[in-house]
Structures are given as C-alpha cells and as structure tokens.
Motif scaffolding. Structure first.
Motif, mmCIF file in Angstrom:
data_model
loop_
_atom_site.group_PDB
_atom_site.id
_atom_site.type_symbol
_atom_site.label_atom_id
_atom_site.label_comp_id
_atom_site.label_asym_id
_atom_site.label_seq_id
_atom_site.Cartn_x
_atom_site.Cartn_y
_atom_site.Cartn_z
ATOM 1 N N ASP A 141 34.091 47.698 33.386
ATOM 2 C CA ASP A 141 34.275 46.544 32.318
ATOM 3 C C ASP A 141 32.809 46.146 31.740
ATOM 4 O OD1 ASP A 141 35.544 44.719 31.062
ATOM 5 O OD2 ASP A 141 35.652 43.160 32.370
ATOM 6 N N LEU A 142 32.693 46.564 30.327
ATOM 7 C CA LEU A 142 31.276 46.085 29.769
ATOM 8 C C LEU A 142 31.306 44.663 29.470
ATOM 9 C CD1 LEU A 142 31.891 49.271 27.475
ATOM 10 C CD2 LEU A 142 30.212 49.056 29.523
ATOM 11 N N LYS A 143 30.030 44.209 29.814
ATOM 12 C CA LYS A 143 29.590 42.863 29.542
ATOM 13 C C LYS A 143 28.042 42.796 29.062
ATOM 14 C CE LYS A 143 33.414 41.340 31.177
ATOM 15 N NZ LYS A 143 34.630 40.623 30.299
ATOM 16 N N MET A 144 28.079 42.220 27.692
ATOM 17 C CA MET A 144 26.816 42.345 27.169
ATOM 18 C C MET A 144 25.955 41.235 27.461
ATOM 19 S SD MET A 144 27.357 44.848 25.201
ATOM 20 C CE MET A 144 25.708 44.767 24.421
ATOM 21 N N GLY A 145 26.529 40.104 28.229
ATOM 22 C CA GLY A 145 25.721 39.067 28.530
ATOM 23 C C GLY A 145 25.238 38.998 30.039
ATOM 24 N N LYS A 146 25.459 37.875 30.814
ATOM 25 C CA LYS A 146 25.249 37.705 31.981
ATOM 26 C C LYS A 146 26.559 38.009 32.829
ATOM 27 C CE LYS A 146 21.395 34.261 31.907
ATOM 28 N NZ LYS A 146 21.147 32.873 32.399
ATOM 29 N N LEU A 147 26.656 38.225 34.129
ATOM 30 C CA LEU A 147 27.537 38.470 34.880
ATOM 31 C C LEU A 147 28.227 36.973 35.388
ATOM 32 C CD1 LEU A 147 29.032 40.436 37.063
ATOM 33 C CD2 LEU A 147 27.676 39.968 38.696
ATOM 34 N N ARG A 148 29.350 36.869 35.082
ATOM 35 C CA ARG A 148 29.840 35.655 35.613
ATOM 36 C C ARG A 148 30.992 35.743 36.394
ATOM 37 N NH1 ARG A 148 28.429 32.082 31.609
ATOM 38 N NH2 ARG A 148 27.422 33.205 29.660
ATOM 39 N N PRO A 149 31.488 34.649 37.503
ATOM 40 C CA PRO A 149 32.166 34.755 38.265
ATOM 41 C C PRO A 149 33.742 35.275 37.948
ATOM 42 C CG PRO A 149 31.039 32.790 38.475
ATOM 43 C CD PRO A 149 30.658 33.493 37.404
ATOM 44 N N GLU A 150 34.034 34.808 36.703
ATOM 45 C CA GLU A 150 35.221 35.244 36.297
ATOM 46 C C GLU A 150 35.434 36.498 35.974
ATOM 47 O OE1 GLU A 150 33.309 32.884 32.747
ATOM 48 O OE2 GLU A 150 33.494 32.751 34.998
ATOM 49 N N ASN A 151 34.447 37.394 36.024
ATOM 50 C CA ASN A 151 34.381 38.744 35.686
ATOM 51 C C ASN A 151 35.005 39.557 36.921
ATOM 52 O OD1 ASN A 151 31.112 38.639 33.847
ATOM 53 N ND2 ASN A 151 33.312 38.393 33.012
ATOM 54 N N TYR A 152 34.744 39.054 38.081
ATOM 55 C CA TYR A 152 34.998 39.473 39.347
ATOM 56 C C TYR A 152 36.873 39.375 39.219
ATOM 57 C CZ TYR A 152 30.719 40.430 41.086
ATOM 58 O OH TYR A 152 29.350 40.891 41.378
ATOM 59 N N GLY A 153 37.256 38.127 39.083
ATOM 60 C CA GLY A 153 38.691 38.065 38.963
ATOM 61 C C GLY A 153 39.593 38.988 38.054
ATOM 62 N N GLN A 154 38.852 38.890 36.854
ATOM 63 C CA GLN A 154 39.806 39.949 35.833
ATOM 64 C C GLN A 154 39.633 41.402 36.275
ATOM 65 O OE1 GLN A 154 37.399 40.825 32.350
ATOM 66 N NE2 GLN A 154 39.460 40.368 31.112
ATOM 67 N N MET A 155 38.406 42.040 36.786
ATOM 68 C CA MET A 155 38.403 43.177 37.590
ATOM 69 C C MET A 155 39.330 43.392 38.622
ATOM 70 S SD MET A 155 37.484 46.160 37.261
ATOM 71 C CE MET A 155 35.962 46.493 36.179
ATOM 72 N N ASN A 156 39.412 42.399 39.554
ATOM 73 C CA ASN A 156 40.290 42.290 40.721
ATOM 74 C C ASN A 156 41.927 42.568 40.132
ATOM 75 O OD1 ASN A 156 40.765 42.355 43.648
ATOM 76 N ND2 ASN A 156 41.713 40.215 43.146
ATOM 77 N N MET A 157 42.067 41.769 39.131
ATOM 78 C CA MET A 157 43.416 42.169 38.588
ATOM 79 C C MET A 157 43.697 43.566 38.181
ATOM 80 S SD MET A 157 45.313 40.092 35.419
ATOM 81 C CE MET A 157 44.197 40.824 34.086
ATOM 82 N N TYR A 158 42.530 43.904 37.508
ATOM 83 C CA TYR A 158 42.759 45.337 37.053
ATOM 84 C C TYR A 158 43.023 46.234 37.965
ATOM 85 C CZ TYR A 158 40.967 44.024 32.368
ATOM 86 O OH TYR A 158 40.721 43.387 31.065
ATOM 87 N N LEU A 159 42.447 46.178 39.180
ATOM 88 C CA LEU A 159 42.332 47.061 40.219
ATOM 89 C C LEU A 159 43.778 47.318 40.976
ATOM 90 C CD1 LEU A 159 38.602 46.925 41.745
ATOM 91 C CD2 LEU A 159 39.629 48.597 40.202
ATOM 92 N N ASN A 160 44.270 45.888 41.238
ATOM 93 C CA ASN A 160 45.569 45.503 41.986
ATOM 94 C C ASN A 160 46.708 46.407 41.118
ATOM 95 O OD1 ASN A 160 44.735 44.162 44.229
ATOM 96 N ND2 ASN A 160 44.539 42.359 43.021
#
Length: 346
Positions: free
Chosen positions: A259-278
């Motif tokens: 998952d590409l993010k141009m700015g700072k790492l945000r907590p919600e990025n983990y939740g989104q990736m967790n959903m993708y992985l599941n």
C-alpha cells in the motif's frame, strides 16, 4: 533457448532432432563459458599469490612500490594484451589476500563480480554479497546497485534485533528467506525511478513509475518475487477496495501486498492493510499458501505510531519508508555499529 517454429516442409522427427541438437549446442556453450571463467579466476588468484609471496615475501601488510607493479604491468601487457594494468594487478593481489583458501572462490561468479565484491571493506558484508549474488543470480550491474544502496546494512537495521549470530548467519549464507522478516528493508530505496526527492507526487504517479521500472523494483524487494498486478480489486459486502500492488513470493509461498502512502504513516493505514490481508487469507490463498504479508510503503514513519498501531494485530504487517536517493553508506554503517554496541551493553 529459442523455440523452433514448426514448418510445413519439416517432419515432426526432423523438428525434434533439431530441437535436441540445439539443446546440446546451448549446453556445450554454457560449459565453455564456465570453463573459461574458472580458468580466468584460477589464473588471477595465482597471479595475486605470486605478487604477495615474491614481491612481499608473504607479508600482506607490507607495501610495494608502484614502479615494480608498473614494470610487471608493462611486460605482461606487451605479451598478453589488456587486463594487466597496475590497478588490475592490485585487485588480483587483494583477490588472493581475501580468498587465501582458493576453495572459497565461487566459479559461479565472474571476475567482474569479484571486482565489485572486493570493493567492500567489511569482511562479513563482503561475504554476504558474495553468497547473495550467487543465490539471486545478480548481474554485475545489479550487484553494484545492491552494494551502493547498502543492502546489507538496511536489511540488518530493519530486523530490530541485530546480534552477532545474525551477522555470522548472513555472511555465511546470504538471505535464507524463512520468514517475512527476512526480506523487509527499511528504508526501501527507489533511486532507479530517477525522481528528485523533493518532487511532490500522487500515489498513482508513484505506482505508475514503479510498474514502469518493475524489474528494478523486484530486485529491491528481494529474491523469488513475481508481480501479480496493480490496483487489485477486492469486494467486501458489495464495496470495492483496491490494493495498490500485489506480488507473490515463490520461496515463502505467500502473497505480498503493498500500500503506497505519499505522506506520513497513519494508524488507520494498519487497519486497512489488516482488512486486505484477512481477505487474501480467506478468499485468495490456495492450499499450501502461507499467510499473506503487507507492507505500507510511506514517505515518513513514526516508530512509536507504528508500535501502538501494530499492538494486538496478528497479521504480518510492516511499515517501510521509501527514498528516491541512495542512503548515506557511512551513516548506515554508524547506525548499525551503534545498535551492535548497545546490544553488547544490554
């Protein structure tokens, strides 16, 4: 080997014969190249040995005059042509000093590979690049790029638990790829895109650039990766989501989602990736596939945010910074040394 096209005026038997003959020719050429390379490495090792033993009486630390090497270079070049410059003779000398035991010289690598490897000062790092070059079948250009981008230091600093045993293991085997931790690097170097570090970009532009340079990106990711696709659509409860980039690693038998993010790492990025992985684990994985791995590739990363965001998650999620420029090698070496020193004091 090129496939032979079936022609109407050739019988199947003739075509099969030509195919078999082609295999013999290709294999014989490979053997000739291997034999020539083995002979060349043997010759250069022995030249280095003679220079050390005869010019320095076996004392590897003593210095020899450039005039002596200049004379040797002049006479050898007169008789045998190019390849015996003073700088090349110095490299042969170093080749012998580093590989005193000739059995440790790998004939899988060319002299050009060894010139790059011998430029690495640290013994363990040099050994790592030799083994990883063999394992990954790097070209000379790819090897040069990995050394320049401090692949060894980045890999170790990304693990978080650097110790003497890990250093020795990497130097003896290269990367073993037994778990996702083995291929995650922080930072991830994208200098092959040729972009200025300060240039503002959209995530879609970065993704497009990575796809255009997919071979270089696969090299940066590590061994055994295959590109599956970009903007990979997944549907959950009637809603479509899109994973920026999807790869598959045939060594780990696992999907890698980026998952590409141009700015700072945000907590919600983990939740989104967790959903993708599941989703991939339950809907995409085939029998025998391991749990998928996710990397959030971002411009800025706060380790404390990453730590608290990851707590409680059981999936393989990693966050790595990316940079468009080759990292400062001396700075990375200092960081690694600092980590090792802190480890000793624990």
């Amino acid at each position: 080997m090129k496939e032979l096209k079936k022609l109407d005026n050739y019988s199947d038997d003739i075509l099969q014969l030509i195919q078999n003959l082609s295999k013999v020719i290709v294999e014989s050429k490979k053997k000739v190249i291997t034999a020539v390379n083995t002979t060349l490495l043997d010759a250069y090792w022995n030249i280095g040995k003679l220079i050390v033993e005869q010019e320095q009486n076996g004392n590897s630390k003593s210095q020899y005059g450039s005039s002596t090497l200049g004379t040797i270079s002049k006479e050898l070049s007169k008789s045998y042509g190019k390849g015996f410059s003073v700088s090349n003779l110095r490299m042969m000398r170093r080749f012998y000093l580093v590989y005193r035991n000739q059995q440790t010289v790998s004939v899988k690598l060319s002299w050009s590979h060894y010139i790059e490897i011998l430029s690495v000062a640290d013994d363990k790092a040099r050994s790592f690049y030799q083994h990883e070059c063999e394992n990954s079948n790097w070209s000379v250009r790819e090897l040069r790029r990995q050394i320049a981008s401090s692949f060894y230091e980045r890999l170790l600093l990304s693990k978080g638990d650097v110790n003497k045993e890990k250093l020795i293991e990497l130097s003896k085997k290269g990367v073993t790829y037994s778990s996702p931790d083995d291929f995650v690097k922080d930072p991830m170097v994208l200098e092959f895109l040729g972009l200025p570090e300060e240039k503002p970009m959209l995530e879609s532009d970065l993704e497009r650039s990575l796809i255009e340079h997919i071979e270089s990106f696969l090299l940066e990711l590590g061994r055994g990766f295959m590109f599956v696709g970009s903007q990979y659509r997944i549907s959950i409860d009637g809603v479509n989501y899109y994973v920026d980039m999807v790869f598959y690693n045939k060594i780990l038998h696992a999907y890698l989602l980026i998952d590409l993010k141009m700015g700072k790492l945000r907590p919600e990025n983990y939740g989104q990736m967790n959903m993708y992985l599941n989703y991939f684990k339950n809907e995409i994985n085939d029998e025998g596939d391991k749990d998928p791995v996710g990397i959030i590739l971002c411009a800025e990363k706060n380790n404390i945010v990453a730590q608290y965001s990851m707590e409680g998650l059981k999936t393989n999620i990693y966050a790595s910074k990316y940079t468009y420029v080759i990292p400062n090698k001396e700075q990375l070496e200092m960081e690694l040394q600092k980590v090792l020193e802190n480890k000793k004091s624990d």
